[in-house]
Design an enzyme around this catalytic site. Structure first.
Site, PDB file in Angstrom:
ATOM      1  N   GLU A 113       0.832  -1.216   0.000  1.00 27.33           N
ATOM      2  CA  GLU A 113       0.000   0.000   0.000  1.00 27.33           C
ATOM      3  C   GLU A 113       0.861   1.259   0.000  1.00 27.33           C
ATOM      4  O   GLU A 113       0.510   2.264  -0.615  1.00 27.33           O
ATOM      5  CB  GLU A 113      -0.959   0.013   1.196  1.00 27.33           C
ATOM      6  N   HIS A 143       1.655   2.161  -3.455  1.00 28.96           N
ATOM      7  CA  HIS A 143       0.617   2.965  -4.112  1.00 28.96           C
ATOM      8  C   HIS A 143       0.691   4.419  -3.662  1.00 28.96           C
ATOM      9  O   HIS A 143       0.588   5.340  -4.469  1.00 28.96           O
ATOM     10  CB  HIS A 143      -0.784   2.439  -3.767  1.00 28.96           C
TER      11      HIS A 143
HETATM   12  N1  ARG Z   1      -4.760  -4.086  -1.634  1.00 31.61           N
HETATM   13  C1  ARG Z   1      -4.334  -5.427  -1.762  1.00 31.61           C
HETATM   14  C2  ARG Z   1      -5.508  -6.328  -1.383  1.00 31.61           C
HETATM   15  O1  ARG Z   1      -6.257  -5.983  -0.475  1.00 31.61           O
HETATM   16  C3  ARG Z   1      -3.189  -5.701  -0.860  1.00 31.61           C
HETATM   17  C4  ARG Z   1      -2.347  -6.841  -1.286  1.00 31.61           C
HETATM   18  C5  ARG Z   1      -1.250  -7.058  -0.278  1.00 31.61           C
HETATM   19  N2  ARG Z   1      -0.597  -8.314  -0.508  1.00 31.61           N
HETATM   20  C6  ARG Z   1       0.085  -8.972   0.426  1.00 31.61           C
HETATM   21  N3  ARG Z   1       0.692 -10.089   0.146  1.00 31.61           N
HETATM   22  N4  ARG Z   1       0.168  -8.513   1.640  1.00 31.61           N
HETATM   23  O2  ARG Z   1      -5.686  -7.366  -1.970  1.00 31.61           O
HETATM   24 ZN    ZN Z   2      -2.630  -2.754  -4.752  1.00 31.77          ZN
END
Ligand code: ARG
Ligand code: ZN
Ligand code: CA
Length: 631
Positions: free
Chosen positions: A248, A251
């Site tokens: 995040e 982003h």
């Molecule tokens: N915004 C993404 C979701 O909610 C976050 C992904 C994060 N990935 C991770 N392996 N921590 O799917």
């Molecule tokens: Zn993302």
């Protein structure tokens, strides 16, 4: 076809309509495994992000600000495109961590968990994560010419000159518990705020290119930090190594997903391969799409925490450049809010940026963040601030922190009679209000009925008498303010001669849709027991928040289903007005209510008997992201 299947088809049609309205015609087909139910919903990117940006860009202030920031960024990014970070003195980025909605918080543990998470973040950004060898020792050979990135950034938890009203003293870490709401707190402008929330329905989300104006990233309480966590805030495998924040924050610092928008649509980073769509789980190294190997071990893919371990050099310099060029609101604030800044900034980093002075001094095990058995949060909290005086939210009645907060109960309000049993009250917005309450009663000394309101208006339904008294109060970070002066409204007097009420014939109901500002996304459908569509409404006009659209429908005794749909997927409440839908009987009594809080749909099945509606089923999907955010 039963109701549910019919509804699925309708949803699917809506979805297909959305897809085909995308601008990119090389849109990646959806794979069949895309919505495995154990996954978090909405795993796949859709063209919604185009709409997000378009919607946001309609706001001139947003557009101007974003454009200025992007120009500054483009300039530096071009000049320094071959710049390789030399990270002796990283750029410091002040952060604050805000836990929300925690029952029985253990403040010391939560501070420790915040430290643990920021250490992981710094390791991942510096390329000093303990599992980077999965890249250097193996994966890199599949990506000739690509180096992993070392962003010359260091995130530090602020520790001084905190905004007032949050129970924080000088020297405390900027970690708040149950003091903020939502994903924006203007008093925390100048920080990247990390809002930890329960039940987000995702792992997290962030704006694409943050502004430093009190915005920040949201991380689900199930995906924050590593180790055993603190009570209900506990990282859950396979997202228990703190990498949701890594993603995040990417982003927030202007990184798009690694797959851009499908084959041929770039993520605007030159050293990441073209990729068709997201990967999840832990894919094999030979996964490929668009004619190249997928970089699914990149933090900007959707793989498991243990299976993502690098940024590319191009991504790292893009982020560093964004901070330098566009986030002076953060970098210019760090010497004020972080005691370890020193005069040169970053001279406290012991040569590397893995262990921040204020945050990590008491925790030496922070680099093994890929080991899910790491239990550093509960037992080593020898930190300097765990005196327990800062965070427990039961101390939030007026202490000494009321300066600077503009918080007062409204002195002005207006009442609109909607029908003989329903009014809408509007009041002026106190700037630092978190939420409101309205209480009302039949004129006299009887008991009050209390209702909460997120925004500065409220509908009161099922009013049976003529004259009512009401009061409003405001809540800010320091607690509830006193009730406003008593006012009254008179339904009989005010209503007679008012043509606003919709007189419905006997055996009929009035379906009233209260619009939000995106009425063009709203529609509804009413089915009878044999699944025939008997009435529908919408889409409506944009920019008409609060407007009520009324449709009279004949509704003899029997069973029905009403579906309220939002084509965008963010429901109708409450960011762009308090939209919703109500079915009212001939006397104005509410039979069925939708509060607008859903994602793409909410349906209610009900049966009408003797003029009463008995609700037999209610179903809605999660409230989705607000506009301009990436998950
Ligand atoms: N915004 C993404 C979701 O909610 C976050 C992904 C994060 N990935 C991770 N392996 N921590 O799917
Ligand atoms: Zn993302
Ligand atoms: Ca909407």
């Amino acid at each position: 076809m039963n109701l549910k299947n019919l509804f699925r088809v309708l949803l699917a049609l809506t979805f297909i309509a959305l897809l085909s309205s995308c601008q990119d015609d090389d849109y990646a087909p959806l794979s069949t495994n895309e919505t495995t139910s154990e996954e978090f919903s909405e795993r796949k990117r859709t063209c919604l992000s185009h709409d997000h940006t378009q919607h946001l860009m309609q706001d001139p202030a947003y557009r101007a600000k974003k454009q200025k920031m992007m120009e500054a960024f483009e300039k530096i990014n071009l000049e320094r495109r071959n710049f390789k970070a030399q990270c002796a003195s990283p750029v410091l980025v002040p952060v604050a961590v805000h836990y929300q909605g925690v029952n029985n918080p253990d403040a010391a543990c939560l501070r420790q968990l915040a430290i643990n998470q920021i250490n992981i973040l710094n390791d991942d950004y510096a390329g000093t994560n303990s599992d980077i060898n999965k890249w250097t020792g193996q994966a890199a050979s599949a990506f000739p010419g690509v180096s992993n990135g070392e962003a010359c950034l260091k995130f530090v938890i602020a520790d001084q000159n905190h905004p007032s009203g949050y129970g924080l003293n000088n020297g405390d870490l900027a970690v708040t518990v149950n003091r903020t709401q939502g994903d924006q707190d203007n008093k925390w402008a100048g920080y990247v705020n990390i809002y930890v929330q329960f039940n987000t329905g995702l792992l997290g989300y962030a704006p694409l290119g943050g502004l430093g104006n009190g915005d920040g990233v949201v991380i689900d309480a199930s995906a924050f930090g590593s180790g055993q966590g603190c009570g209900t805030i506990a990282p859950q495998a396979p997202f228990n190594l703190g990498r949701t924040l890594t993603h995040e924050m990417g982003h927030y610092l202007l990184l798009d997903h690694i797959w851009g928008d499908g084959c041929g649509v770039d993520d605007e980073v030159s050293d990441t391969p073209d990729q068709a769509q997201d990967n999840s789980g832990c894919p094999g190294l030979n996964t490929s799409s668009c004619g190249s190997t997928d970089m699914h071990m990149n933090y900007m893919d959707y793989t498991n925490d243990a299976c993502m371990y690098m940024f590319s050099a191009g991504q790292a310099s893009r982020m560093t450049n964004y901070v330098t060029a566009s986030l002076a609101s953060l970098t210019g604030n760090v010497s004020n809010v972080y005691s370890g800044s020193g005069s040169t900034g970053g001279n406290n980093t012991d040569g590397g940026n893995t262990d921040s002075g204020n945050t990590g001094g008491d925790e030496s095990s922070d680099d093994d963040n890929t080991d899910s058995s790491d239990t550093d949060t509960g037992d080593t909290d020898t930190g300097d601030t765990d005196t327990g005086d800062t965070d427990s939210d039961e101390t939030d009645n007026d202490d000494t922190n009321t300066d600077e907060i503009a918080c007062f109960s409204p002195s002005n309000s207006t009442v609109e009679i909607i029908n003989p049993s329903k009014v809408r009250i509007d009041w002026a917005d106190g700037s630092d209000a978190i939420r409101y309450q309205v209480r009302y009663r039949i004129e006299g000394n009887g008991p009050w009925t209390k209702k909460g309101a997120a925004n500065s208006h409220k509908n009161l339904n099922n009013l049976s008498a003529d004259i009512y008294q009401y009061q409003i109060r405001t809540r800010c970070v320091d607690g509830w303010q006193s009730w406003s002066a008593q006012q009254t409204f008179n339904l009989s007097v005010d209503y007679s001669g008012d043509d606003a009420g919709s007189e419905v014939g006997s055996g009929s109901v009035d379906i009233q849709v209260t619009l939000d500002d995106y009425g063009s996304e709203t529609s509804w459908e009413l089915y009878d027991a044999s699944n025939s569509l008997i009435a529908s409404g919408g889409p409506y006009e944009d920019g008409k928040a609060g407007q009520i659209e009324s449709t009279l429908v004949d509704l003899p005794d029997g069973c029905y289903e009403i579906d309220l749909l939002d084509a965008y997927g963010d429901g109708m409440c409450c960011d762009y007005g308090n939209g919703g839908l109500e079915v009212l009987d001939a006397d104005g009594q509410s039979l069925v209510t939708f509060d607008g809080n859903f994602g793409t749909y909410e349906l209610v099945q009900f049966c009408v008997e003797n003029g009463q509606a008995r609700i037999t089923k209610r179903e809605r999907d999660n409230k989705k992201l607000s506009r301009g955010k990436k998950k």
